[in-house]
Write a protein that holds these residues in place. Structure first.
Motif, PDB file in Angstrom:
ATOM      1  N   UNK A 109      39.009 -18.832  32.477  1.00 51.68           N
ATOM      2  CA  UNK A 109      40.140 -18.395  31.681  1.00 51.68           C
ATOM      3  C   UNK A 109      41.397 -18.242  32.545  1.00 51.68           C
ATOM      4  N   UNK A 110      41.215 -17.825  33.803  1.00 55.93           N
ATOM      5  CA  UNK A 110      42.348 -17.675  34.700  1.00 55.93           C
ATOM      6  C   UNK A 110      43.083 -19.003  34.885  1.00 55.93           C
ATOM      7  N   UNK A 111      42.337 -20.074  35.071  1.00 54.75           N
ATOM      8  CA  UNK A 111      42.958 -21.391  35.248  1.00 54.75           C
ATOM      9  C   UNK A 111      43.682 -21.805  33.975  1.00 54.75           C
ATOM     10  N   UNK A 112      43.063 -21.550  32.823  1.00 51.69           N
ATOM     11  CA  UNK A 112      43.694 -21.865  31.548  1.00 51.69           C
ATOM     12  C   UNK A 112      45.020 -21.113  31.398  1.00 51.69           C
ATOM     13  N   UNK A 113      45.034 -19.825  31.758  1.00 49.05           N
ATOM     14  CA  UNK A 113      46.269 -19.047  31.673  1.00 49.05           C
ATOM     15  C   UNK A 113      47.344 -19.600  32.602  1.00 49.05           C
ATOM     16  N   UNK A 114      46.938 -20.027  33.806  1.00 50.35           N
ATOM     17  CA  UNK A 114      47.919 -20.621  34.714  1.00 50.35           C
ATOM     18  C   UNK A 114      48.513 -21.899  34.129  1.00 50.35           C
ATOM     19  N   UNK A 115      47.675 -22.687  33.465  1.00 46.10           N
ATOM     20  CA  UNK A 115      48.165 -23.929  32.837  1.00 46.10           C
ATOM     21  C   UNK A 115      49.154 -23.594  31.724  1.00 46.10           C
ATOM     22  N   UNK A 116      48.800 -22.630  30.879  1.00 46.75           N
ATOM     23  CA  UNK A 116      49.696 -22.216  29.794  1.00 46.75           C
ATOM     24  C   UNK A 116      51.005 -21.673  30.371  1.00 46.75           C
ATOM     25  N   UNK A 117      50.904 -20.849  31.415  1.00 52.26           N
ATOM     26  CA  UNK A 117      52.103 -20.315  32.062  1.00 52.26           C
ATOM     27  C   UNK A 117      52.988 -21.438  32.591  1.00 52.26           C
ATOM     28  N   UNK A 118      52.386 -22.432  33.210  1.00 49.41           N
ATOM     29  CA  UNK A 118      53.160 -23.545  33.776  1.00 49.41           C
ATOM     30  C   UNK A 118      53.846 -24.352  32.675  1.00 49.41           C
ATOM     31  N   UNK A 119      53.116 -24.629  31.603  1.00 50.55           N
ATOM     32  CA  UNK A 119      53.702 -25.392  30.491  1.00 50.55           C
ATOM     33  C   UNK A 119      54.862 -24.613  29.878  1.00 50.55           C
ATOM     34  N   UNK A 120      54.642 -23.330  29.608  1.00 47.30           N
ATOM     35  CA  UNK A 120      55.716 -22.498  29.057  1.00 47.30           C
ATOM     36  C   UNK A 120      56.898 -22.416  30.016  1.00 47.30           C
ATOM     37  N   UNK A 121      56.619 -22.256  31.299  1.00 50.99           N
ATOM     38  CA  UNK A 121      57.688 -22.146  32.284  1.00 50.99           C
ATOM     39  C   UNK A 121      58.540 -23.413  32.309  1.00 50.99           C
ATOM     40  N   UNK A 122      57.916 -24.561  32.279  1.00 50.27           N
ATOM     41  CA  UNK A 122      58.678 -25.818  32.284  1.00 50.27           C
ATOM     42  C   UNK A 122      59.523 -25.927  31.019  1.00 50.27           C
ATOM     43  N   UNK A 123      58.915 -25.627  29.882  1.00 52.32           N
ATOM     44  CA  UNK A 123      59.650 -25.745  28.617  1.00 52.32           C
ATOM     45  C   UNK A 123      60.849 -24.790  28.573  1.00 52.32           C
ATOM     46  N   UNK A 124      60.620 -23.527  28.945  1.00 57.42           N
ATOM     47  CA  UNK A 124      61.710 -22.554  28.901  1.00 57.42           C
ATOM     48  C   UNK A 124      62.740 -22.799  29.994  1.00 57.42           C
ATOM     49  N   UNK A 125      62.320 -23.283  31.150  1.00 60.13           N
ATOM     50  CA  UNK A 125      63.276 -23.572  32.222  1.00 60.13           C
ATOM     51  C   UNK A 125      64.210 -24.708  31.804  1.00 60.13           C
ATOM     52  N   UNK A 126      63.656 -25.767  31.266  1.00 63.68           N
ATOM     53  CA  UNK A 126      64.477 -26.898  30.823  1.00 63.68           C
ATOM     54  C   UNK A 126      65.417 -26.459  29.702  1.00 63.68           C
ATOM     55  N   UNK A 127      64.884 -25.735  28.724  1.00 59.28           N
ATOM     56  CA  UNK A 127      65.721 -25.264  27.617  1.00 59.28           C
ATOM     57  C   UNK A 127      66.811 -24.322  28.120  1.00 59.28           C
ATOM     58  N   UNK A 128      66.446 -23.432  29.019  1.00 55.46           N
ATOM     59  CA  UNK A 128      67.415 -22.472  29.540  1.00 55.46           C
ATOM     60  C   UNK A 128      68.526 -23.138  30.321  1.00 55.46           C
TER      61      UNK A 128
END
Length: 123
Positions: A1-20
């Motif tokens: 689950x830890x790896x899954x959370x890191x993947x979700x965090x990375x995907x969200x981070x990329x999406x929000x960073x680009x949008x921001x």
């Protein structure tokens, strides 16, 4: 689950960073072409939203990656979730239902990260 959370965090981070970055670097006139909702807000508000999204993206990754102030990761997820709740309420008032769906997905992913990092899978 830890790896899954890191993947979700990375995907969200990329999406929000680009949008921001897009929101705080592009002029309002140019943004309106791609994001019609921008027309309803002042340039300062749009830039503020961009800064919030970018800061949230950094908060999803940097604390866990550095091991410094790791409580900021779930707090960033909560902040981005609140941002998505506000976005969903705006789109609901405008009856922009496809935008609500996309916003809801981001909200659910942010809530998942907040739950995991505050709870059983804290870093």
């Amino acid at each position: 689950m830890n790896i899954f959370l890191w993947i979700v965090q990375a995907v969200l981070a990329v999406m929000f960073a680009v949008a921001g970055v897009t929101k705080f670097t592009q002029p309002k006139d140019k943004l309106v072409e791609k994001l019609p909702w921008v027309a309803d807000f002042s340039p300062g508000t749009v830039r503020f939203i961009g800064v919030v999204e970018f800061a949230g993206a950094l908060g999803l990754l940097l604390p866990g990656a550095t091991g410094i102030a790791t409580v900021l990761t779930p707090l960033a997820a909560v902040g981005l979730g609140i941002t998505m709740l506000l976005a969903a309420s705006y789109h609901a008032r405008k009856k922009e239902f496809p935008a609500i769906g996309f916003t809801a997905v981001l909200l659910i992913l942010a809530a998942l990260v907040a739950w995991g990092r505050f709870g059983p899978y804290s870093i």
